[in-house]
Scaffold this motif. Structure first.
Motif, mmCIF file in Angstrom:
data_model
loop_
_atom_site.group_PDB
_atom_site.id
_atom_site.type_symbol
_atom_site.label_atom_id
_atom_site.label_comp_id
_atom_site.label_asym_id
_atom_site.label_seq_id
_atom_site.Cartn_x
_atom_site.Cartn_y
_atom_site.Cartn_z
ATOM 1 N N ASP A 163 8.794 78.680 8.687
ATOM 2 C CA ASP A 163 7.918 79.453 7.812
ATOM 3 C C ASP A 163 8.771 80.018 6.672
ATOM 4 O O ASP A 163 9.911 80.439 6.890
ATOM 5 N N ASP A 164 8.198 80.046 5.458
ATOM 6 C CA ASP A 164 8.985 80.426 4.274
ATOM 7 C C ASP A 164 10.239 79.554 4.200
ATOM 8 O O ASP A 164 11.384 80.022 4.312
ATOM 9 N N LEU A 165 10.001 78.286 3.990
ATOM 10 C CA LEU A 165 11.051 77.267 4.065
ATOM 11 C C LEU A 165 12.239 77.557 3.162
ATOM 12 O O LEU A 165 13.375 77.194 3.476
ATOM 13 N N GLU A 166 11.996 78.236 2.023
ATOM 14 C CA GLU A 166 13.098 78.473 1.086
ATOM 15 C C GLU A 166 14.241 79.258 1.727
ATOM 16 O O GLU A 166 15.401 79.145 1.295
ATOM 17 N N GLY A 167 13.957 80.054 2.752
ATOM 18 C CA GLY A 167 15.002 80.809 3.430
ATOM 19 C C GLY A 167 15.819 79.976 4.393
ATOM 20 O O GLY A 167 16.785 80.486 4.984
ATOM 21 N N HIS A 168 15.455 78.710 4.561
ATOM 22 C CA HIS A 168 16.157 77.832 5.515
ATOM 23 C C HIS A 168 16.871 76.676 4.818
ATOM 24 O O HIS A 168 17.355 75.772 5.497
ATOM 25 N N LEU A 169 16.895 76.688 3.492
ATOM 26 C CA LEU A 169 17.571 75.616 2.759
ATOM 27 C C LEU A 169 19.005 76.027 2.449
ATOM 28 O O LEU A 169 19.343 77.198 2.422
ATOM 29 N N GLY A 170 19.855 75.049 2.203
ATOM 30 C CA GLY A 170 21.255 75.321 1.918
ATOM 31 C C GLY A 170 22.155 74.482 2.792
ATOM 32 O O GLY A 170 21.704 73.777 3.697
ATOM 33 N N GLU A 171 23.455 74.577 2.544
ATOM 34 C CA GLU A 171 24.398 73.670 3.209
ATOM 35 C C GLU A 171 24.455 73.873 4.719
ATOM 36 O O GLU A 171 24.809 72.948 5.458
ATOM 37 N N HIS A 172 24.121 75.077 5.205
ATOM 38 C CA HIS A 172 24.114 75.308 6.650
ATOM 39 C C HIS A 172 22.701 75.295 7.221
ATOM 40 O O HIS A 172 22.519 75.516 8.418
ATOM 41 N N GLY A 173 21.705 75.063 6.363
ATOM 42 C CA GLY A 173 20.326 75.022 6.819
ATOM 43 C C GLY A 173 19.803 73.603 6.835
ATOM 44 O O GLY A 173 20.505 72.665 7.233
ATOM 45 N N ASP A 182 3.946 78.658 -3.856
ATOM 46 C CA ASP A 182 3.982 77.701 -4.969
ATOM 47 C C ASP A 182 5.193 77.905 -5.866
ATOM 48 O O ASP A 182 5.878 76.943 -6.245
ATOM 49 N N LYS A 183 5.469 79.144 -6.244
ATOM 50 C CA LYS A 183 6.582 79.404 -7.159
ATOM 51 C C LYS A 183 7.917 79.045 -6.531
ATOM 52 O O LYS A 183 8.793 78.474 -7.188
ATOM 53 N N ALA A 184 8.094 79.388 -5.261
ATOM 54 C CA ALA A 184 9.336 79.050 -4.570
ATOM 55 C C ALA A 184 9.517 77.541 -4.497
ATOM 56 O O ALA A 184 10.630 77.014 -4.667
ATOM 57 N N TYR A 185 8.433 76.817 -4.248
ATOM 58 C CA TYR A 185 8.511 75.360 -4.190
ATOM 59 C C TYR A 185 8.886 74.781 -5.554
ATOM 60 O O TYR A 185 9.775 73.933 -5.661
#
Length: 514
Positions: A158-168, A190-193
């Motif tokens: 949920d709230d995928l943007e908080g799980h992206l990155g080199e360790h995510g 929408d904006k985060a995407y």
């Protein structure tokens, strides 16, 4: 070469494999300290500790609760969305082959709830769910999943943007999860995407190969029809009828949070004035003005109906309290919602509905009903207030003299003198002195003096000065009438008493100079 250098050194590791550098030395002076630290991702829980779908808590996974009343379900029945069929296809394919499914939409558009309900259509109830906190190191997830046996699993982000990155979640990790046939389900505003999807391919990352399922903020006519089929559910009925300009998910999701914020604001070090202003707006809504916007002046006047709260409102000014109450939460709404006319306000709809439904809600001050009627500037809203008066106050009036007196005042103020007389009599007969005074004055205006006298006497004996004056004047008028009749019949003492009585009660001439 020295003898020391010729010493043979041998090393061995028994019962396993040592994954670290090995130092070979004949001797080491100063002591030996060995440090071994597991990689940070080794702390991921095993699949056996992940909750199964039928026991998982949707609120803990990011679905917003929609109610905070004791004993009531946190979530109402799901109202089908137009994108459900598309989402079902995507999740079904991901369950078979692995892959990422993303639902996008505006804040508070229902993304998490929509995704959550789709799981029950497409996955086994024994499917294990892993929902890590944002920022969790996911690099060890494939190793954990390889030991799952025959368990069906999914990754919930949920709230995928908080799980992206080199360790995510990276393209490499996603590819490995696809190979393991593990579905990855995420939601994004929408904006985060848009920020993470468009631009350079490096920025897009895992999103570049995924077409999101888009959830529209405004509900279609089909979604509205599906909502209308569930109006027997109180929370959904309220969402359909009193949400105002907000969407159904906004109404449902924000309600509990706004109520909790309002309740906590009454503390002296918080916003006691703002709390009072919102309470006044809520009570105006409970009187029937649910979707009517009242002026700043009405809210200011309403404060006087809460003397205890007003005395403890502290240094917070009315303007500061109003600014706090009307400030936007989540970019969507405040506790007070602005009207089309400048500086007009109404309480957010769910606050009024919750106040009505909570058994511990304080009663609406009786004086609020008169203020609500005067604030109802059009016939439609006035009729709504009258309907609330009859529905809520009417049943109480027969057993509560204070309520009966208020009902008398309300009916009298709007010209319904027959109903006013009935309610004033009910209150006066129960000993309510102000109602007795009002009834006596009303009966005099209706030219029913004989009936008025006992009620004016009741009020006069209770010390109400105006009733004492009216009673005296009424008795004097009646005395003049009967003395006049007696004088006309030739009664000598009546003829002598009549002139001084007339002089005593005569209205003094107007001596004000033009």
């Amino acid at each position: 070469m020295s003898n020391d250098a010729a010493v043979d050194v041998g090393n061995s590791v028994s019962d396993g494999t040592f994954h670290a550098p090995v130092v070979q030395a004949g001797s080491v002076s100063g002591g030996v300290h060995t440090y071994y630290t597991q990689p940070p991702y080794s702390s991921l829980p095993p699949v056996s500790e992940w909750p199964e779908l039928d026991t998982a808590d949707p609120v803990a996974l990011g679905v917003r609760r929609t109610r905070c009343l004791p004993g009531e379900s946190l979530l109402p029945p799901y109202v089908g969305r137009d994108c459900d069929a598309e989402l079902d296809d995507r999740i079904g394919e991901a369950a078979r082959s692995g892959g990422l499914v993303v639902v996008t939409g505006a804040p508070l558009s229902g993304k998490s709830r929509t995704m959550w309900c789709a799981l029950f259509t497409n996955l086994s109830m024994t499917t294990r769910i892993f929902a890590p906190q944002p920022g969790t190191d996911l690099r060890g997830l494939p190793a954990v999943l390889r030991g799952r046996g025959k368990e069906s699993c999914l990754l919930w982000l949920d709230d995928l943007e908080g799980h992206l990155g080199e360790h995510g979640l990276t393209p490499t990790l996603l590819a490995e999860l696809v190979r393991l046939r593990v579905p990855v389900l995420g939601t994004m505003d929408d904006k985060a995407y848009d920020v993470r999807r468009f631009g350079t391919s490096a920025r897009a990352g895992v999103l570049s190969g995924v077409e999101p399922v888009e959830l529209q903020r405004e509900w279609s006519s089909g979604e509205q029809r599906r909502l209308s089929d569930l109006l027997a559910v109180p929370r959904l009925r309220a969402a359909a009828l009193v949400r105002g300009g907000h969407t159904v998910p906004e109404y449902l999701a924000l309600g509990p949070e706004l109520m909790e914020e309002w309740r906590r604001a009454r503390r002296p070090d918080a916003h006691p004035r703002g709390h009072l202003i919102v309470r006044a707006a809520m009570d105006l809504g409970r009187c029937g003005l649910r979707r009517a916007y009242v002026s700043r002046d009405v809210l200011r006047r309403a404060q006087a109906l809460y003397p205890q709260e007003l005395s403890t409102a502290g240094p917070e000014s009315f303007e500061d309290g109003l600014a706090w109450a009307s400030g936007l939460r989540h970019g969507v709404t405040g506790l007070l919602v602005p009207g089309d006319d400048p500086d007009t306000w109404a309480a957010f709809g769910s606050l009024v509905a919750d106040a009505d439904d909570r058994v511990d809600s304080p009663p609406v001050p009786l004086g609020m009903w008169s203020l609500a009627l005067s604030a109802a500037t059009d016939l439609a809203n006035r009729n709504k207030v009258w309907a609330s008066v009859q529905r809520l106050l009417g049943p109480r009036g027969t057993s509560e003299p204070e309520v009966a007196a208020v009902l008398g005042d309300l009916y009298a103020a709007f010209g319904q003198r027959g109903m006013a007389k009935q309610w004033f009599r009910t209150a006066a007969d129960a000993g309510h002195r102000e109602a007795a005074a009002a009834l006596g004055e009303l009966l005099v205006s209706l030219d029913e003096p004989a009936e008025a006298i006992p009620y004016l006497e009741q009020a006069a004996e209770a010390g109400l000065v105006r009733s004492q004056y009216l009673l005296g004047k009424l008795l004097a008028d009646r005395a003049q009438h009967w003395l006049g009749r007696a004088a006309e019949a030739g009664h000598l003492e009546a003829k002598l008493a009549l002139p001084p009585l007339r002089a005593a009660i005569a209205t003094p001439p107007d001596t004000v100079e033009e």
